[in-house]
Structure formats: structure tokens, C-alpha cells
Design a protein around this motif. Structure first.
Motif, PDB file in Angstrom:
ATOM      1  N   TYR A 253       0.836  -1.204   0.000  1.00 19.06           N
ATOM      2  CA  TYR A 253       0.000   0.000   0.000  1.00 19.06           C
ATOM      3  C   TYR A 253       0.873   1.258   0.000  1.00 19.06           C
ATOM      4  O   TYR A 253       1.983   1.263   0.521  1.00 19.06           O
ATOM      5  N   GLY A 254       0.299   2.304  -0.559  1.00 21.22           N
ATOM      6  CA  GLY A 254       0.932   3.611  -0.520  1.00 21.22           C
ATOM      7  C   GLY A 254      -0.059   4.666  -0.097  1.00 21.22           C
ATOM      8  O   GLY A 254      -0.919   5.062  -0.893  1.00 21.22           O
ATOM      9  N   ASP A 255       0.019   5.106   1.155  1.00 23.21           N
ATOM     10  CA  ASP A 255      -0.803   6.183   1.701  1.00 23.21           C
ATOM     11  C   ASP A 255      -2.304   5.923   1.504  1.00 23.21           C
ATOM     12  O   ASP A 255      -3.000   6.666   0.818  1.00 23.21           O
ATOM     13  N   VAL A 256      -2.798   4.873   2.145  1.00 19.56           N
ATOM     14  CA  VAL A 256      -4.233   4.568   2.117  1.00 19.56           C
ATOM     15  C   VAL A 256      -4.749   4.531   3.555  1.00 19.56           C
ATOM     16  O   VAL A 256      -3.973   4.469   4.521  1.00 19.56           O
ATOM     17  N   ALA A 257      -6.069   4.575   3.706  1.00 18.28           N
ATOM     18  CA  ALA A 257      -6.673   4.494   5.031  1.00 18.28           C
ATOM     19  C   ALA A 257      -6.437   3.103   5.618  1.00 18.28           C
ATOM     20  O   ALA A 257      -6.542   2.092   4.910  1.00 18.28           O
ATOM     21  N   LEU A 258      -6.126   3.057   6.907  1.00 21.13           N
ATOM     22  CA  LEU A 258      -5.870   1.780   7.566  1.00 21.13           C
ATOM     23  C   LEU A 258      -7.097   0.876   7.511  1.00 21.13           C
ATOM     24  O   LEU A 258      -6.974  -0.353   7.465  1.00 21.13           O
ATOM     25  N   ALA A 259      -8.289   1.471   7.498  1.00 20.65           N
ATOM     26  CA  ALA A 259      -9.509   0.668   7.392  1.00 20.65           C
ATOM     27  C   ALA A 259      -9.542  -0.129   6.095  1.00 20.65           C
ATOM     28  O   ALA A 259     -10.046  -1.257   6.054  1.00 20.65           O
ATOM     29  N   GLU A 260      -8.996   0.425   5.036  1.00 20.37           N
ATOM     30  CA  GLU A 260      -8.944  -0.267   3.753  1.00 20.37           C
ATOM     31  C   GLU A 260      -8.015  -1.473   3.834  1.00 20.37           C
ATOM     32  O   GLU A 260      -8.316  -2.551   3.315  1.00 20.37           O
ATOM     33  N   VAL A 261      -6.878  -1.298   4.502  1.00 16.30           N
ATOM     34  CA  VAL A 261      -5.927  -2.390   4.681  1.00 16.30           C
ATOM     35  C   VAL A 261      -6.565  -3.500   5.518  1.00 16.30           C
ATOM     36  O   VAL A 261      -6.444  -4.690   5.198  1.00 16.30           O
ATOM     37  N   ALA A 262      -7.250  -3.110   6.582  1.00 17.02           N
ATOM     38  CA  ALA A 262      -7.914  -4.094   7.436  1.00 17.02           C
ATOM     39  C   ALA A 262      -8.961  -4.878   6.658  1.00 17.02           C
ATOM     40  O   ALA A 262      -9.130  -6.087   6.847  1.00 17.02           O
ATOM     41  N   GLY A 263      -9.676  -4.196   5.759  1.00 14.41           N
ATOM     42  CA  GLY A 263     -10.670  -4.879   4.934  1.00 14.41           C
ATOM     43  C   GLY A 263     -10.040  -5.901   4.016  1.00 14.41           C
ATOM     44  O   GLY A 263     -10.566  -7.009   3.839  1.00 14.41           O
ATOM     45  N   ASP A 264      -8.885  -5.549   3.424  1.00 19.36           N
ATOM     46  CA  ASP A 264      -8.189  -6.494   2.550  1.00 19.36           C
ATOM     47  C   ASP A 264      -7.666  -7.694   3.329  1.00 19.36           C
ATOM     48  O   ASP A 264      -7.705  -8.830   2.847  1.00 19.36           O
ATOM     49  N   LEU A 265      -7.172  -7.438   4.545  1.00 21.26           N
ATOM     50  CA  LEU A 265      -6.682  -8.542   5.369  1.00 21.26           C
ATOM     51  C   LEU A 265      -7.842  -9.459   5.766  1.00 21.26           C
ATOM     52  O   LEU A 265      -7.696 -10.688   5.773  1.00 21.26           O
ATOM     53  N   SER A 266      -8.992  -8.884   6.064  1.00 26.63           N
ATOM     54  CA  SER A 266     -10.184  -9.694   6.364  1.00 26.63           C
ATOM     55  C   SER A 266     -10.528 -10.600   5.197  1.00 26.63           C
ATOM     56  O   SER A 266     -10.862 -11.778   5.371  1.00 26.63           O
ATOM     57  N   ARG A 267     -10.444 -10.045   3.989  1.00 26.72           N
ATOM     58  CA  ARG A 267     -10.746 -10.809   2.779  1.00 26.72           C
ATOM     59  C   ARG A 267      -9.785 -11.987   2.634  1.00 26.72           C
ATOM     60  O   ARG A 267     -10.165 -13.077   2.215  1.00 26.72           O
ATOM     61  N   ALA A 268      -8.514 -11.747   2.996  1.00 31.88           N
ATOM     62  CA  ALA A 268      -7.492 -12.771   2.810  1.00 31.88           C
ATOM     63  C   ALA A 268      -7.568 -13.888   3.845  1.00 31.88           C
ATOM     64  O   ALA A 268      -7.398 -15.066   3.502  1.00 31.88           O
ATOM     65  N   ILE A 269      -7.828 -13.541   5.108  1.00 31.63           N
ATOM     66  CA  ILE A 269      -7.792 -14.562   6.164  1.00 31.63           C
ATOM     67  C   ILE A 269      -9.165 -15.134   6.484  1.00 31.63           C
ATOM     68  O   ILE A 269      -9.283 -16.108   7.212  1.00 31.63           O
ATOM     69  N   GLY A 270     -10.218 -14.501   5.971  1.00 33.95           N
ATOM     70  CA  GLY A 270     -11.560 -15.004   6.213  1.00 33.95           C
ATOM     71  C   GLY A 270     -12.085 -14.708   7.597  1.00 33.95           C
ATOM     72  O   GLY A 270     -13.036 -15.352   8.053  1.00 33.95           O
ATOM     73  N   GLN A 271     -11.497 -13.711   8.271  1.00 34.55           N
ATOM     74  CA  GLN A 271     -11.936 -13.313   9.609  1.00 34.55           C
ATOM     75  C   GLN A 271     -12.011 -11.792   9.674  1.00 34.55           C
ATOM     76  O   GLN A 271     -11.132 -11.119   9.128  1.00 34.55           O
TER      77      GLN A 271
END
Length: 322
Positions: A253-271
Motif C-alpha cells: 500500500y501507498g498512503d491509504v486508510a488503515l480501514a482499507e488495509v484491514a478490509g483487505d486482510l479480512s478478505r485474505a484470512i476469512g476473519q
């Protein structure tokens, strides 16, 4: 498997009918049903084939055909202009599915082919023209079986498109559209954010899908990305090697909202990975690795974002460290 054979068949038939209705939106319920019993997916495929054959006026007997993909780890499936929606697995899964044709003619089913993944699941799809689509968790695509086009619902996918000037590949993303000019690109759509990043070749991105008379299409070349937030967009340079990195567990990522990163991680781990609204607006730049252990992946993000990760009944929560 519970219930009588006739009850199970009726249930599968009902799902096969419902998921191909234009206004169907109970994907969570459908995925729950598929996960409830390993046999449900096979039964769903079987009745979908027979239902399509019946509605198309074809013989109900399926035509067996092996998936034309040397990398396919799954056994051959029966296919005859069939509907397909694979089972949703609780753990991360990579499957390779061949879609045997872009059918045409008067007996072609009118409903689009719908392909979906659950959170924590990945899937690779090969279209008849050789185009490959890698789908991240929580993603839904619909294939128009009359034209060489797809519509993108929610989620993330990487497209490696076979170029055909006579039949351009077109991807509809809400009101916007992407048209291939021979390329490999990644698309991510979540809430109010659309991002298209080009790894190879060139794409044409049109924010209004070509419906407006003004020609506001943007040409994106390899190493460029466009990011649309609340209908406001900007083109930027990106590292080509990071595009589609989620396929190997790398999120950049480059300068994005942390909520967006958390959403992508949720998508990846299924939690679910959650933050308080104020914390979600924090900016984040960096790269981290996602692997099979969800706890390790969440802790990695927490460590490089200055947050603390805690586990609760609803999943994971990130809060300021200290």
C-alpha cells in the motif's frame, strides 16, 4: 448429509434456481448451505446442469469434458453450457475451473454465469478464450454469455487477458468500465473505492462506462494505477512487481486508510479485522506478508502500523498501541 434424497434434491434445485435470478442477493445463505455438507456442492452442480438443459430445450444428459488446463488439480467436470458456482471452503483454497465456451445462439441461457468466493477463499478461473482470472476472497463476478464481457461486484481479482481486437474484453465495475488493449491488470472494489492497476500492457478506463457523450476515458499503461474514491479519481505510478501481489500473500500500500488495509486482510484470512472509525482513517504505507496463520498475519499488520491486535468473539480488533 441430512434429510431424504428427495428433500436434498429439492433444496439444491431451489438454490440453483434462485442464484441465477437477477435480484438474488442471499450469497451468505447460499455459501452457508454449501459449507454445511461437502455433498451439497456436487448436488448443486448436478441440478444446475439439468435445470439449464431443461430451460434451454436440450437433452438433460450431460456431456463429459475434461477441463482444458494442464494445471488443473481437480477431476474433470461435466459441462454443457452449464451454470457453475463452486463450493465455499472454510479455509483458503485455490481451484482451477475451466469455462468451456462463450455460448451463443437461440438456446443460450439468458442469465449470466455467476462466480463467487467466500472470505478467506481464492479461486482461479480460465475463460474459453484463454483469459485467466484469479479471484481473491469475498469476490463476485458475472460473465455475460452473449458477449466477451464480465461485471465486477465486490472484492478483488487479477485478470490476464488474451487480446482479441475483433472482440474486446470488457469489464464493468459499477458505472465504470475497463476495456482491454492487451494486458494483465488487478481490480479492487470495496465500499466507495475502485482501484485498477496495470501490470502488463494497456487498458482503457472509462469512469462512466461510455454512457456519457464526453470522451473521458483514461489510458493506463503498465506501472500505472487509477484510484477512484467517492467518484473522484487520480492516476499514479506504482511498482509493477507488487500488482496482484495478494496472489502470493503480499499486500502492498501507498498512503491509504488503515480501514482499507484491514478490509483487505479480512478478505485474505476469512476473519473480520475491525478498527474504531477514527482509527480507520489513519494513513498506512507499507508491505506485509499474509500466510495461513491468521493470528500471525494480523500481528504483522499491527506491528508495522503502530497498533495492537486483540482477539474477540467477532474476530480481530486493532487499537492504538499505548
Amino acid at each position: 448429509m441430512s434429510g431424504t434424497a428427495s428433500e436434498r434434491m429439492a433444496e439444491a434445485l431451489d438454490w440453483a434456481r434462485r442464484v441465477h435470478e437477477p435480484d438474488f442477493d442471499d450469497w451468505e445463505g447460499h455459501l452457508d448451505w454449501l459449507e454445511a455438507d461437502p455433498a451439497n456442492a456436487a448436488l448443486f452442480d448436478e441440478v444446475s446442469l439439468h435445470l439449464e438443459a431443461a430451460t434451454a430445450g436440450l437433452a438433460a444428459e450431460p456431456v463429459a469434458a475434461a477441463v482444458p488446463d494442464a494445471a488443473n488439480d481437480n477431476p474433470p467436470v461435466s459441462t454443457s453450457r452449464r451454470w457453475w458456482l463452486g463450493s465455499a471452503m472454510a479455509a483458503a483454497l485455490v481451484g482451477v475451473i475451466g469455462i468451456a465456451s462463450w455460448p451463443s445462439g437461440p438456446d443460450m441461457p439468458a442469465t449470466p454465469l455467476t462466480i463467487a468466493t467466500a472470505l478467506g477463499q481464492t479461486r482461479s478461473v480460465r475463460l474459453a478464450d484463454g483469459t485467466r482470472v484469479a479471484m481473491n476472497g469475498g469476490t463476485m463476478l458475472k460473465v455475460d454469455r452473449a458477449t466477451r464481457s464480465l461485471s465486477f461486484g465486490e472484492g478483488e481479482a487479477y485478470f490476464d487477458v488474451v487480446h482479441d481486437p475483433a472482440r474486446p474484453f470488457r469489464l464493468q465495475i459499477g458505472a465504470a468500465s475497463v476495456e482491454d488493449i492487451g494486458t494483465a491488470f488487478n481490480v479492487r472494489r470495496h465500499d466507495n473505492v475502485i482501484e485498477v492497476a496495470v501490470r502488463e500492457g494497456v487498458v482503457s478506463f472509462d469512469p462512466d462506462g461510455g454512457t456519457e457523450p464526453d470522451d473521458d476515458a483514461v489510458i493506463l499503461k503498465a506501472g500505472q494505477a487509477i484510484r477512484i474514491v467517492d467518484d473522484r479519481g487520480a492516476v499514479r505510478r506504482v511498482d509493477r512487481t507488487t500488482i496482484g501481489g495478494w496472489r502470493t500473500g503480499q499486500l502492498s500500500y501507498g498512503d491509504v486508510a488503515l480501514a482499507e488495509v484491514a478490509g483487505d486482510l479480512s478478505r485474505a484470512i476469512g476473519q473480520p479485522v475491525r478498527l474504531a472509525p477514527g482509527d480507520g482513517r489513519r494513513r498506512f504505507s507499507g508491505t506485509f506478508k499474509v500466510d495461513a496463520d491468521a493470528a500471525t498475519s494480523v500481528q504483522r499488520l499491527a506491528a508495522i502500523s503502530g497498533m495492537r491486535a486483540t482477539r474477540d468473539a467477532g474476530g480481530w480488533r486493532l487499537s492504538p498501541d499505548g
